[in-house]
Design an enzyme around this catalytic site. Structure first.
Site, mmCIF file in Angstrom:
data_model
loop_
_atom_site.group_PDB
_atom_site.id
_atom_site.type_symbol
_atom_site.label_atom_id
_atom_site.label_comp_id
_atom_site.label_asym_id
_atom_site.label_seq_id
_atom_site.Cartn_x
_atom_site.Cartn_y
_atom_site.Cartn_z
ATOM 1 N N GLU A 2 53.053 28.249 73.703
ATOM 2 C CA GLU A 2 53.104 29.132 74.871
ATOM 3 C C GLU A 2 53.144 30.568 74.400
ATOM 4 O O GLU A 2 53.770 30.859 73.372
ATOM 5 C CB GLU A 2 54.361 28.865 75.704
ATOM 6 N N TYR B 291 45.695 33.398 68.093
ATOM 7 C CA TYR B 291 45.574 31.978 68.447
ATOM 8 C C TYR B 291 44.129 31.637 68.832
ATOM 9 O O TYR B 291 43.605 30.605 68.417
ATOM 10 C CB TYR B 291 46.525 31.622 69.590
HETATM 11 C C1 LIG Z 1 51.927 37.654 66.569
HETATM 12 C C2 LIG Z 1 52.258 37.725 65.064
HETATM 13 C C3 LIG Z 1 52.940 36.422 64.636
HETATM 14 C C4 LIG Z 1 50.940 37.898 64.280
HETATM 15 O O1 LIG Z 1 51.260 37.951 62.891
HETATM 16 P P1 LIG Z 1 50.618 39.079 61.945
HETATM 17 O O2 LIG Z 1 51.006 38.765 60.555
HETATM 18 O O3 LIG Z 1 50.974 40.404 62.483
HETATM 19 O O4 LIG Z 1 49.063 38.814 62.188
HETATM 20 P P2 LIG Z 1 47.901 38.832 61.093
HETATM 21 O O5 LIG Z 1 48.085 39.995 60.181
HETATM 22 O O6 LIG Z 1 47.766 37.481 60.497
HETATM 23 O O7 LIG Z 1 46.666 39.184 62.025
HETATM 24 C C5 LIG Z 1 46.215 38.289 62.984
HETATM 25 C C6 LIG Z 1 45.215 39.009 63.861
HETATM 26 O O8 LIG Z 1 45.888 39.929 64.724
HETATM 27 C C7 LIG Z 1 45.414 41.265 64.488
HETATM 28 N N1 LIG Z 1 46.561 42.169 64.508
HETATM 29 C C8 LIG Z 1 47.709 42.042 63.829
HETATM 30 N N2 LIG Z 1 48.534 43.064 64.129
HETATM 31 C C9 LIG Z 1 47.865 43.846 65.021
HETATM 32 C C10 LIG Z 1 48.186 45.032 65.724
HETATM 33 N N3 LIG Z 1 49.359 45.639 65.578
HETATM 34 N N4 LIG Z 1 47.283 45.538 66.550
HETATM 35 C C11 LIG Z 1 46.093 44.947 66.733
HETATM 36 N N5 LIG Z 1 45.729 43.808 66.086
HETATM 37 C C12 LIG Z 1 46.607 43.278 65.253
HETATM 38 C C13 LIG Z 1 44.788 41.233 63.134
HETATM 39 O O9 LIG Z 1 43.801 42.237 63.022
HETATM 40 C C14 LIG Z 1 44.229 39.846 63.052
HETATM 41 O O10 LIG Z 1 42.991 39.740 63.688
HETATM 42 P P3 LIG Z 1 41.618 39.777 62.841
HETATM 43 O O11 LIG Z 1 41.790 38.761 61.740
HETATM 44 O O12 LIG Z 1 40.587 39.392 63.851
HETATM 45 O O13 LIG Z 1 41.483 41.147 62.305
HETATM 46 C C15 LIG Z 1 53.169 38.949 64.748
HETATM 47 O O14 LIG Z 1 52.529 40.115 65.171
HETATM 48 C C16 LIG Z 1 54.562 38.855 65.317
HETATM 49 O O15 LIG Z 1 55.445 38.300 64.700
HETATM 50 N N6 LIG Z 1 54.794 39.443 66.513
HETATM 51 C C17 LIG Z 1 56.129 39.464 67.107
HETATM 52 C C18 LIG Z 1 56.627 38.084 67.469
HETATM 53 C C19 LIG Z 1 55.635 37.374 68.338
HETATM 54 O O16 LIG Z 1 55.102 37.923 69.287
HETATM 55 N N7 LIG Z 1 55.395 36.086 68.010
HETATM 56 C C20 LIG Z 1 54.467 35.245 68.750
HETATM 57 C C21 LIG Z 1 55.131 34.688 69.959
HETATM 58 S S1 LIG Z 1 54.013 33.648 70.892
#
Ligand SMILES: CC(C)(COP(=O)(O)OP(=O)(O)OC[C@H]1O[C@@H](n2cnc3c(N)ncnc32)[C@H](O)[C@@H]1OP(=O)(O)O)[C@@H](O)C(=O)NCCC(=O)NCCS
Length: 159
Positions: free
Chosen positions: A111, A123
């Site tokens: 979710e 995702y």
């Molecule tokens: C969502 C989350 C897990 C993604 O992890 P991450 O390590 O930041 O993501 P990645 O570096 O692996 O990048 C994944 C994609 O998101 C994009 N992305 C990551 N951070 C970004 C940002 N700040 N702005 C825009 N795009 C972003 C990346 O470009 C990548 O896409 P691409 O491969 O097409 O370029 C992380 O941002 C997080 O922990 N957020 C807070 C907690 C949360 O929301 N968890 C999910 C709950 S459902």
């Protein structure tokens, strides 16, 4: 999604009780409505698939998966703010898909808030599709927010 970024490689290892203090630090800064420490401990106690990624000896990311009866559910995936956008979230999700497959799941569900554009993008790029909506599922500063339910079939994952 982003033009330039530094990719970091880290491997996931099982989460231990001793990680919980650091995990909770990340949990509290990442979510406006964080899990309690008790919920995190319960996930370990009941045997959910709980993982951390470390960089420089500190927890940089963690994730929790439950799996039963051919289904797995991503209950939490979270990357510390200072490590976001470096590829850890994608690597950790790939690890979760493998773990789900290892637990005999053929479908993984999660979710997500529609407002969480980064997570939704991650995702979708990993083969998750929207399969439903839970109305008013999450608390928010302006009442309640829906949850998008997403699913990914694991038929392409090899053993
Ligand atoms: C969502 C989350 C897990 C993604 O992890 P991450 O390590 O930041 O993501 P990645 O570096 O692996 O990048 C994944 C994609 O998101 C994009 N992305 C990551 N951070 C970004 C940002 N700040 N702005 C825009 N795009 C972003 C990346 O470009 C990548 O896409 P691409 O491969 O097409 O370029 C992380 O941002 C997080 O922990 N957020 C807070 C907690 C949360 O929301 N968890 C999910 C709950 S459902």
């Amino acid at each position: 999604m982003s033009a330039v970024r530094r990719n970091v490689t880290a491997s996931a290892r099982p989460m231990h009780e001793t990680d919980i203090a650091q995990v909770m630090e990340v949990e509290r800064v990442n979510y406006p409505y964080p899990w309690t420490e008790g919920i995190m401990r319960d996930c370990l106690r009941v045997g959910y698939s709980c993982w951390v990624m470390e960089t420089d000896g500190m927890v940089a990311a963690y994730a929790i998966l439950s799996a039963a009866a051919g289904e797995a559910h991503v209950l939490n995936i979270s990357v510390a703010p200072g490590h976001q956008g470096q590829g850890l979230g994608r690597q950790l999700m790939e690890h979760l898909l493998q773990a789900a497959h290892g637990h005999g799941a053929d479908t993984v569900f999660l979710e997500v808030r529609p407002s969480n554009k980064v997570a939704v993008h991650l995702y979708e790029s990993m083969g998750f599709n929207q399969v439903g909506v839970r109305n008013g599922y999450y608390p928010s500063d302006v009442g309640r927010e829906d949850a998008i339910i997403m699913a990914r079939v694991l038929s392409d994952i090899s053993s």
